[in-house]
Design a protein around this motif. Structure first.
Motif, PDB file in Angstrom:
ATOM      1  N   GLN B 127      67.378  40.015  50.874  1.00  0.00           N
ATOM      2  CA  GLN B 127      68.846  40.045  50.764  1.00  0.00           C
ATOM      3  C   GLN B 127      69.480  40.019  52.157  1.00  0.00           C
ATOM      4  N   ALA B 128      68.874  40.749  53.089  1.00  0.00           N
ATOM      5  CA  ALA B 128      69.413  40.767  54.456  1.00  0.00           C
ATOM      6  C   ALA B 128      69.369  39.380  55.092  1.00  0.00           C
ATOM      7  N   TRP B 129      68.328  38.636  54.787  1.00  0.00           N
ATOM      8  CA  TRP B 129      68.208  37.275  55.336  1.00  0.00           C
ATOM      9  C   TRP B 129      68.955  36.248  54.489  1.00  0.00           C
ATOM     10  N   ASN B 130      69.642  36.716  53.466  1.00  0.00           N
ATOM     11  CA  ASN B 130      70.442  35.828  52.614  1.00  0.00           C
ATOM     12  C   ASN B 130      69.589  34.724  51.989  1.00  0.00           C
ATOM     13  N   ILE B 131      68.449  35.131  51.486  1.00  0.00           N
ATOM     14  CA  ILE B 131      67.544  34.190  50.817  1.00  0.00           C
ATOM     15  C   ILE B 131      67.678  34.370  49.311  1.00  0.00           C
ATOM     16  N   ASP B 132      67.927  33.273  48.625  1.00  0.00           N
ATOM     17  CA  ASP B 132      68.055  33.284  47.165  1.00  0.00           C
ATOM     18  C   ASP B 132      66.652  33.388  46.559  1.00  0.00           C
ATOM     19  N   TYR B 133      66.407  34.438  45.783  1.00  0.00           N
ATOM     20  CA  TYR B 133      65.052  34.641  45.266  1.00  0.00           C
ATOM     21  C   TYR B 133      65.048  34.931  43.775  1.00  0.00           C
ATOM     22  N   ARG B 134      63.898  34.687  43.183  1.00  0.00           N
ATOM     23  CA  ARG B 134      63.656  35.017  41.784  1.00  0.00           C
ATOM     24  C   ARG B 134      62.342  35.785  41.714  1.00  0.00           C
ATOM     25  N   LEU B 135      62.184  36.550  40.640  1.00  0.00           N
ATOM     26  CA  LEU B 135      60.982  37.362  40.464  1.00  0.00           C
ATOM     27  C   LEU B 135      60.179  36.873  39.267  1.00  0.00           C
ATOM     28  N   ILE B 136      58.913  36.636  39.497  1.00  0.00           N
ATOM     29  CA  ILE B 136      57.983  36.368  38.395  1.00  0.00           C
ATOM     30  C   ILE B 136      57.127  37.617  38.236  1.00  0.00           C
ATOM     31  N   GLY B 159      64.688  29.088  49.542  1.00  0.00           N
ATOM     32  CA  GLY B 159      64.463  29.891  48.339  1.00  0.00           C
ATOM     33  C   GLY B 159      63.101  30.561  48.361  1.00  0.00           C
ATOM     34  N   VAL B 160      63.027  31.614  47.570  1.00  0.00           N
ATOM     35  CA  VAL B 160      61.774  32.376  47.459  1.00  0.00           C
ATOM     36  C   VAL B 160      61.516  32.713  46.008  1.00  0.00           C
ATOM     37  N   VAL B 161      60.265  32.651  45.603  1.00  0.00           N
ATOM     38  CA  VAL B 161      59.847  33.250  44.340  1.00  0.00           C
ATOM     39  C   VAL B 161      58.885  34.379  44.682  1.00  0.00           C
ATOM     40  N   LEU B 162      59.241  35.568  44.213  1.00  0.00           N
ATOM     41  CA  LEU B 162      58.360  36.721  44.371  1.00  0.00           C
ATOM     42  C   LEU B 162      57.398  36.770  43.194  1.00  0.00           C
ATOM     43  N   VAL B 163      56.140  36.965  43.501  1.00  0.00           N
ATOM     44  CA  VAL B 163      55.139  37.097  42.449  1.00  0.00           C
ATOM     45  C   VAL B 163      54.654  38.553  42.447  1.00  0.00           C
ATOM     46  N   ALA B 164      54.906  39.228  41.331  1.00  0.00           N
ATOM     47  CA  ALA B 164      54.586  40.647  41.253  1.00  0.00           C
ATOM     48  C   ALA B 164      53.077  40.878  41.365  1.00  0.00           C
ATOM     49  N   GLU B 165      52.737  41.859  42.158  1.00  0.00           N
ATOM     50  CA  GLU B 165      51.331  42.215  42.353  1.00  0.00           C
ATOM     51  C   GLU B 165      51.134  43.696  42.048  1.00  0.00           C
ATOM     52  N   GLY B 166      49.902  44.029  41.709  1.00  0.00           N
ATOM     53  CA  GLY B 166      49.652  45.411  41.364  1.00  0.00           C
ATOM     54  C   GLY B 166      48.769  46.145  42.359  1.00  0.00           C
ATOM     55  N   ARG B 167      48.184  45.391  43.252  1.00  0.00           N
ATOM     56  CA  ARG B 167      47.207  46.015  44.148  1.00  0.00           C
ATOM     57  C   ARG B 167      47.778  46.172  45.538  1.00  0.00           C
ATOM     58  N   MET B 168      47.331  47.189  46.240  1.00  0.00           N
ATOM     59  CA  MET B 168      47.714  47.347  47.630  1.00  0.00           C
ATOM     60  C   MET B 168      46.667  46.731  48.528  1.00  0.00           C
TER      61      MET B 168
END
Lengths: 200, 168
Positions: B127-136, B159-168
């Protein structure tokens, strides 16, 4: 400060490169951008100012991969190179035959007032050898120049050999060498380069 | 989340020419599909072609050069690499106005109790970098990737698509 030997003047080194340039895309940054702009403009110039310091070689790599029939020449400073040494490995791994990376080594951050880099700050420290670093990263063709006449004699070879080619050019800091300023709005220059490459 | 073959199928529909990447443990499972074989194999002839970088900031500059040269690059990194990317992203996207696109692994998103700071700061940084993103965050949302790519390319924006991950 333990600066590398400084037998060449940056404006002269740039003059020789400018004279040898034919139809290459030339990406310049920091001091080389400032000096290059003094010599006029060309549609295939990309003055990388404003820059993300250290990223000119990566930008040049992308251009070289996307434009395999054109030669791409990246003019980088030693301070910039130190900021992204990993790009030497990235470039060598991709091995673009059309990429030439020039490192203008003056041992200082010239545009901010000639403060020494980490590579030259300690009197007991040997200057970092960029040619050795490049070879270690996988560059097969590496040149070093500290004599203007030799540079003048070999510049065409440097620009035309199968790449990736790296050349270290040992230059003296330019007194009062200032920050290069974008010659036009950066986004419009990016669009212009894309168009000049036939991709706009 | 989805297989490498499914992802590569989408990237081909998007006509992505190059994937510039530095994998994490989730993205890394797509390595074979992206590279077209086992590590060390010759690159596949059909795109997208994989370009491996040494750190994530480099990826944005490589992608910038690819884009200027007429290619259709996509950056693929973890959110920790997004944090590393700042100045390079800023320069390519906001100085030069290049509509670069990235898939970013969203570390720990699927772990509800995670206190991972990488999870905390990913979206605020975008958001700070003003990048339009979506979450998968579920496999059925994979088509969002193509949709968002088309939207941002048509708008000439990054644009960015975030891909949810579960592992660290």
């Amino acid at each position: 400060m333990n600066c590398p030997s400084h037998s060449m003047l940056l404006p002269e080194v740039v003059r020789v490169l400018h004279a040898a340039r034919t139809d290459e895309v030339v990406v310049t940054t920091m001091g080389s951008a400032r000096e290059w702009m003094l010599r006029g403009t060309h549609p295939l110039d990309f003055i990388y100012a404003p820059s993300a310091m250290g990223e000119a070689p990566a930008l040049g790599l992308g251009l070289a991969i996307a434009q395999p029939r054109r030669r791409i020449v990246v003019c980088n400073g030693d301070g910039c190179m130190l900021m992204n040494l990993g790009s030497l490995v990235t470039i060598a791994a991709q091995a673009p035959p059309n990429l030439v990376l020039l490192i203008f080594e003056n041992g200082v951050y010239e545009v901010t007032g000639a403060q020494p880099t980490a590579a030259t700050q300690a009197p007991q420290q040997s200057p970092v050898n960029f040619a050795t670093l490049a070879r270690g990263a996988g560059f097969a063709t590496v040149f070093e120049f500290d004599d203007l006449q030799e540079w003048e004699q070999q510049v065409s070879q440097v620009l035309s050999m199968p790449g990736p080619v790296l050349a270290v050019l040992k230059v003296a800091p330019v007194p009062e060498g200032g920050v290069p300023h974008s010659p036009a709005p950066p986004a419009s220059r990016a669009t212009a380069l894309k168009q000049a490459l036939g991709e706009g | 989340m989805f297989s490498g073959d499914e992802l590569v199928g989408e990237l081909r529909k998007m006509q992505i020419s190059h994937v510039v990447w530095l994998p994490d443990s989730t993205l890394g499972t797509w390595e074979q599909a992206l590279s077209g074989g086992s590590p060390g194999d010759a690159p596949k002839s059909e795109g997208p072609h994989l370009i491996r970088v040494c750190r994530e900031a480099e990826a944005w500059a490589v992608a910038a050069g690819l884009y200027l040269g007429g290619a259709r690059p996509l950056i693929m990194i973890q959110c920790t690499g997004l944090f590393d990317s700042g100045d390079s992203l800023r320069n390519a996207v906001h100085d030069y106005g290049l509509p670069l696109f990235a898939i970013i692994g969203y570390r720990s998103y699927l772990l509800a109790a995670a206190t991972d700071s990488a999870k905390t700061y990913t979206e605020p940084v975008l958001q700070a970098w003003n990048i339009d993103y979506r979450l998968i965050d579920t496999p059925d949302k994979l088509p969002l990737l193509h949709e968002h790519y088309q939207q941002t390319q048509q708008a000439g924006q990054a644009g960015v698509v975030l891909v949810a991950e579960g592992r660290m």
